[in-house]
Design a protein around this motif. Structure first.
Motif, short mmCIF file in Angstrom:
data_model
loop_
_atom_site.label_atom_id
_atom_site.label_comp_id
_atom_site.label_asym_id
_atom_site.label_seq_id
_atom_site.Cartn_x
_atom_site.Cartn_y
_atom_site.Cartn_z
N ARG B 391 38.25 137.50 -33.09
CA ARG B 391 37.63 138.75 -32.49
C ARG B 391 36.29 138.34 -32.21
NH1 ARG B 391 41.17 143.38 -35.36
NH2 ARG B 391 43.18 143.08 -34.20
N ARG B 392 35.54 138.25 -33.08
CA ARG B 392 34.11 137.81 -33.15
C ARG B 392 33.78 136.70 -32.12
NH1 ARG B 392 34.42 138.80 -38.76
NH2 ARG B 392 34.37 136.64 -39.33
N PHE B 393 34.51 135.71 -32.16
CA PHE B 393 34.24 134.61 -31.49
C PHE B 393 34.19 135.19 -29.88
CE2 PHE B 393 36.18 131.45 -28.32
CZ PHE B 393 35.12 130.24 -28.59
N ARG B 394 35.14 135.78 -29.53
CA ARG B 394 35.46 136.48 -28.08
C ARG B 394 34.37 137.24 -27.86
NH1 ARG B 394 37.92 132.58 -25.56
NH2 ARG B 394 40.13 132.16 -26.08
N ASP C 357 21.14 138.94 -46.25
CA ASP C 357 21.16 138.08 -44.87
C ASP C 357 22.88 138.08 -44.65
OD1 ASP C 357 21.56 136.24 -42.93
OD2 ASP C 357 20.37 134.96 -43.94
N GLU C 358 23.09 139.09 -43.80
CA GLU C 358 24.77 139.35 -43.46
C GLU C 358 25.27 137.66 -42.78
OE1 GLU C 358 24.11 142.83 -41.11
OE2 GLU C 358 25.44 143.76 -42.49
N SER C 359 24.53 137.12 -42.12
CA SER C 359 24.71 135.77 -41.47
C SER C 359 25.47 134.87 -42.77
CB SER C 359 23.71 135.16 -40.85
OG SER C 359 22.88 134.54 -41.49
N SER C 360 25.25 135.34 -43.80
CA SER C 360 25.57 134.26 -44.91
C SER C 360 27.07 134.76 -45.33
CB SER C 360 24.70 134.23 -46.32
OG SER C 360 24.71 135.37 -46.94
N TYR C 361 27.48 135.99 -44.93
CA TYR C 361 28.72 136.66 -45.55
C TYR C 361 29.91 135.55 -45.13
CZ TYR C 361 27.22 141.48 -46.20
OH TYR C 361 26.68 142.60 -46.50
N ARG C 363 29.77 132.77 -43.45
CA ARG C 363 29.56 131.15 -43.58
C ARG C 363 29.28 130.53 -44.76
NH1 ARG C 363 24.18 131.32 -40.64
NH2 ARG C 363 23.45 131.38 -42.96
N GLU C 364 28.68 131.27 -45.71
CA GLU C 364 28.36 130.82 -46.95
C GLU C 364 29.36 131.45 -48.18
OE1 GLU C 364 24.35 129.56 -47.26
OE2 GLU C 364 24.08 129.52 -45.24
N LEU C 365 28.76 132.81 -48.41
CA LEU C 365 29.24 133.55 -49.44
C LEU C 365 30.71 133.62 -49.71
CD1 LEU C 365 26.69 136.19 -49.63
CD2 LEU C 365 26.71 134.27 -51.06
N ALA C 366 31.32 134.02 -48.57
CA ALA C 366 33.15 133.93 -48.70
C ALA C 366 33.72 132.57 -48.96
CB ALA C 366 33.75 134.71 -47.39
N ARG C 394 33.23 144.00 -45.32
CA ARG C 394 34.75 143.58 -45.43
C ARG C 394 35.22 142.51 -44.28
NH1 ARG C 394 35.67 144.36 -50.46
NH2 ARG C 394 35.23 146.39 -51.11
N SER C 395 34.85 142.96 -43.07
CA SER C 395 35.41 142.28 -42.11
C SER C 395 34.88 140.98 -41.95
CB SER C 395 35.16 142.97 -40.81
OG SER C 395 34.05 142.40 -40.00
N MET C 396 33.81 140.60 -42.70
CA MET C 396 33.25 139.05 -42.54
C MET C 396 33.70 138.26 -43.95
SD MET C 396 29.89 139.01 -40.29
CE MET C 396 28.84 140.25 -40.98
#
Lengths: 466, 466, 466
Positions: B391-394, C357-361, C363-366, C394-396
């Motif tokens: 979903r994020r991709f789209r 830095d939510e961009s790490s959720y 990509r890196e942290l999960a 949650r969603s990431m």
């Protein structure tokens, strides 16, 4: 068989019935507010001369890099569209757009164009290969009539104020003409000094010479160069400007001493500077511009983070603004510190920040704007000026910066005909966002009505000192 | 007490009734389209030999690093699962999975496995400690029957074409066997040259020797090395390949002169290169591969941004692909420029870009693919090949790149049994996304049907030249 | 006319009726579970002394940098709010908040405060300029009564355990007093050694001296310094601590030899270190702390990525924690590797990672937490501890890390009165998230009930070893 074109009255609202009902109610209250267009790239000569626009292709396709970039990405030659001065049959070019209109499904260009086709030209069939000629003729014929002259559309669109963007080297003759005319449309300029601030700009050295000629200041000295800016800003302000605009590759700012800046200016002025010198000079100039804004009250806009002319072959053949500007990762927290160290706590200074890097919304921009008195957040910009992009903007900035550190909507467009479409998208998306808050009991309904009006009209007017 | 397992017919659709209805209608039209699997990691020997798969643990748990990484993260020893050649009772290993199946709640692994359990093996109770043995026996018994042999499942699954991925050092014997057999399933290879392109790959020097032996070219010279690639690509293409694949740490590309490249090759070939040299060599090789693709027509895939074997102790004990590859921040806008400078405007070249860094979707990848004729966007990859990830991709790529600069779905898996489950998830999520656009009047319903078919089938076939 | 204030029972639930019904059912089961507050910044003296809180302004406005940062961003002087020791009439300061309460629309501060006003003080009109005095009097009067003393509120709030955060230089006298008192509220400390670990901390050299005095160790030597930590950690643990906490600018870790670390310590101890030395020392200390955690069982928390005191002028005038801490881009994948190289596979070690830095959720942290046995993910933190922020968390993270590699909720606040409001927001958002999964048939309802209880109570208790 042709397909119908009809704009749905609930378009862009959340689809859940109860939320949609709230969005409808909010929208009904603000849909007809006047348009404040505080930042954009329309051509002031249109309103000065009020001559008819050309044909459909000339008006709607050739100046719109959103359109031809997508066509180009699918292997269509720019020459065939008549881009970059190439000769092409405008009707044939229009047909290419029509036959490839499916490429724009679910893009904002589709929403804007359909609005123009339907609302401005009254067309009720969908654009495709079959309807291409009908479209071309309908639009081109209409454009020859008085109802479609620039000033008439300006008034029909309910535009209260429209800002264009000019270089310090611009004479502002069209704005002066408009001011002196008996037409009372408000078309103002904004001071965009990139051509004389960015050492990497095409013709920088020559631009400095012209800058000197225009201002009578010696732009070969740092003091004279700064004085030239001050003079030119005063002139822009006198003609109507309330803001400046800065389109740097990064958001870097610097805080050099006078003598350091002087030496740096000497280097970059002579073309002897390195890439780092150019970057430092642009950085220093943002701080200098902030200092001048504090004096003259012009609101400062920073639009960083675009890698301009990424496609070198295309740039060499067709020039700039050909759909090949690509966003880059952009830091604000370190980049802005030198400027903020000097002016961050000045409540009279107003700096509006934009970004093409959405990862900075919640991480850097909302926290910065939610603290520094001089900072505000510009709306979702360029690639992100779209339904999903605007939703992400609100959902990632509001909880930290609130609504009142944002500045309403900018259409930022050269596509004059679509200006109301763009504001309409923003108003619908904002009403949908507010409706969702109300439906989740995160905002009371009476507050949502107040905020909707601010987002559609009040905040832009205040932030840009209009 | 056992709990029921039953796949809901509306699973993964938006939950709002009107939107769900549209999603259902779209899905009904495309659910049974053949599967195009243009990129993945299944073992071609399965289809060449058509021997029964082993037991439940051997087939479903031990090769699936999505599963054992999660178990490992909760303190379960890989030895107890029989990973990395360690002996473990397969039934006991299966029980560990069963007892910890709650760890996978809301993960895609759960969705894929439940589909396999229910649709492939007809199991109707949920996996947990209590049903572990029942599962193990049911699956293991079924696998011994003819109905579960690789070719039978391939046909049952409606797979039109399945691509595997091989090193240039692979003899492709299994693909040759399949081609020569009377079975008409289409199983093709893809050219993945990392072992002879990446100086940091295990056994690089030795790989170059084998590369020379296989091709008869002198891979101790730059010219010979390039010739070896050309020969081997031609062989792969002859056997059926339509694409290459490149799994570099970054998306860096370079554009060296022949003599610069020659010197660099000498350094890295001898193990005398630094980490920077290795990176530059990989970068140069992407550009070389693009040049060869322009000649031979193989579609190029770039899968950058994984920090492979992040857990050094684990790597030393268990080897690669053990669930310890971690995504990194990945730049595309600067990294790809050298390659794009040379080939960016070639409409005949096709480069499919993937990312593990979602912040690049809207910022870099969609703008790049929405401009350069040679670039397309691969689907949500690896960790992001999930309902929310798709979903994020789209929502982050469509508004700028449109649908037609994307390439449909890749399952990219070694878990053969779950291939239809993965395509089904993608189809359901895409139908849900389209349904939401229709419900918000951003796309007409007739267009959504057309796009749904393209996303499920047409775009993959076209993009991979199948 | 005053406007009503009434918390809606469905607040923060998804608005779609069927999903809301599931959310309601889930919430009903967990709404009244005791509060586990494993990390925060309340003042232990409140519970040791149990004296009445002061007036409304002193309790609710002056310590809350979420509030005054927003007011400051709109040009309101901190002096007028009585911040930083400045004298201001508390009633006048409260009026400023009241008159500007619209700034907090759609922010979490608004949700928390409204809960406090309504649930704690029984106020049923909205805060604005008109009701400012009524609010000030109602709250200030109530605070003088026994029902509003710290221990009474602690019990009324159903707090099972509350952790504060102290420097190693703290005597823990209040915790000792609480332990020795006949009150059985559980208020524990956490070991936050930044003042003696971060060479850039104000008074670092002096802090080391005090550290020596307190522990009897020679903190002028590396061995003595480490011994001092060990002693002090043991003392903290004895008094009740189950965790440590580390607030570094980055997540950098290092893995130096004893003699390298010794030399580095000598440099930074003497103030002779560079910025890089300070960074390396902090990095090494995270690894040392992990080593000690493996011995003494204290759970380790890493809170990196805040650019502290970004506004230098403000820092000089008002000191730290004045709303001018701005998040930065934060790398984990490279930064943590040195520590993980040594301890990553220790299932007995527990390190809880936070990010701004939510961009790490995703990509890196999960991915890290979904692999390494020693890593867990802390909840959405600080600017992201909000409805949208928690949903993004949650969603990431869930699809890759699952629910069981997360640790429930942290309120991380000094605003004691709002603690239940914060946990309530988290519980509602989590129930809404689970309800959405159930409605899309991605999770069975019986599982959602189990997970809801874990997220609200079980995971925090287990992760923090409480």
């Amino acid at each position: 068989m042709t397909k119908p074109l009809k704009l749905h009255e609930d378009r862009l609202f959340p689809s859940q019935p109860k939320v949609r009902d709230i969005a409808r109610a909010l929208y009904a209250e603000i849909a007809d507010l006047p348009i404040i267009s505080p930042h954009g790239h329309t051509d002031p000569s249109w309103f000065a001369r009020n001559e008819p626009f050309g044909n459909a292709t000339e008006l709607l396709l050739q100046p719109d890099h959103y359109l031809f970039r997508m066509l180009y990405s699918q292997g269509i030659a720019l020459e065939d569209l008549g881009i970059g001065g190439h000769d092409a049959d405008p009707r044939a070019a229009w047909r290419i757009l029509a036959e490839n209109y499916h490429l724009f499904r679910a893009t904002p260009s589709r929403i804007w164009l359909d609005w123009v086709f339907s609302e401005v030209f009254g067309i009720d069939v969908r654009l495709d290969g079959e309807t291409a000629d009908f479209y071309y003729d309908t639009i081109t014929d209409a454009l020859q009539t008085d109802a479609y002259r620039p000033r008439t559309l300006f008034e029909r669109y309910g535009i209260e104020v429209l800002a264009t963007t000019e270089s310090p080297l611009d004479t502002l003759e069209h704005h002066l003409d408009i001011n002196e005319s008996d037409w009372d449309g408000r078309v103002i300029t904004a001071y965009r000094p990139d051509p004389v601030v960015d050492p990497d700009f095409e013709g920088f050295a020559n631009n400095l010479k012209k800058f000197s000629e225009l201002t009578g200041e010696d732009t070969a000295t740092w003091a004279g160069y700064l004085a030239a800016h001050r003079k030119r800003r005063a002139f822009f302000k006198e003609v109507g400007a309330t803001s400046t605009d800065h389109g740097h590759p990064t958001a870097a700012t610097a805080n050099l001493t006078f003598s350091e800046a002087e030496k740096l200016f000497d280097k970059v002025r002579n073309g002897a500077g390195s890439a780092e010198d150019a970057e430092l000079f642009r950085a220093q100039m943002l701080t200098e511009m902030a200092a001048m804004s504090l004096d003259d009250g012009l609101v400062m806009q920073i639009h960083p983070g675009s890698f301009r002319n990424h496609n070198r072959q295309l740039f060499e053949r067709f020039g700039r603004d050909k759909g090949a500007d690509i966003p880059m990762r952009t830091d604000y927290v370190h980049a802005l510190q030198p400027l903020l160290d000097r002016f961050g706590n000045e409540a009279d200074l107003s700096i509006i920040l934009f970004t093409l890097d959405e990862s900075s919304y919640a991480r850097e921009l909302a926290p910065l704007a939610g603290h520094y008195p001089c900072l505000k957040l510009g709306p979702a910009w360029w690639f992100h000026d779209s339904p999903e992009g605007m939703r992400r903007f609100r959902s990632m900035t509001t909880e930290t910066a609130g609504f009142y550190n944002t500045v309403g909507f900018n259409d930022d467009t050269r596509a004059f005909l679509s200006i109301p479409a763009r504001h309409d998208v923003a108003r619908r998306i904002d009403c949908g966002f507010l409706a969702q808050l109300v439906a989740e009991h995160r905002l009371e309904e009476d507050e949502a009505f107040e905020v909707a009006r601010e987002l559609a009209y009040g905040l832009a007017k205040k932030a840009y000192r209009l």
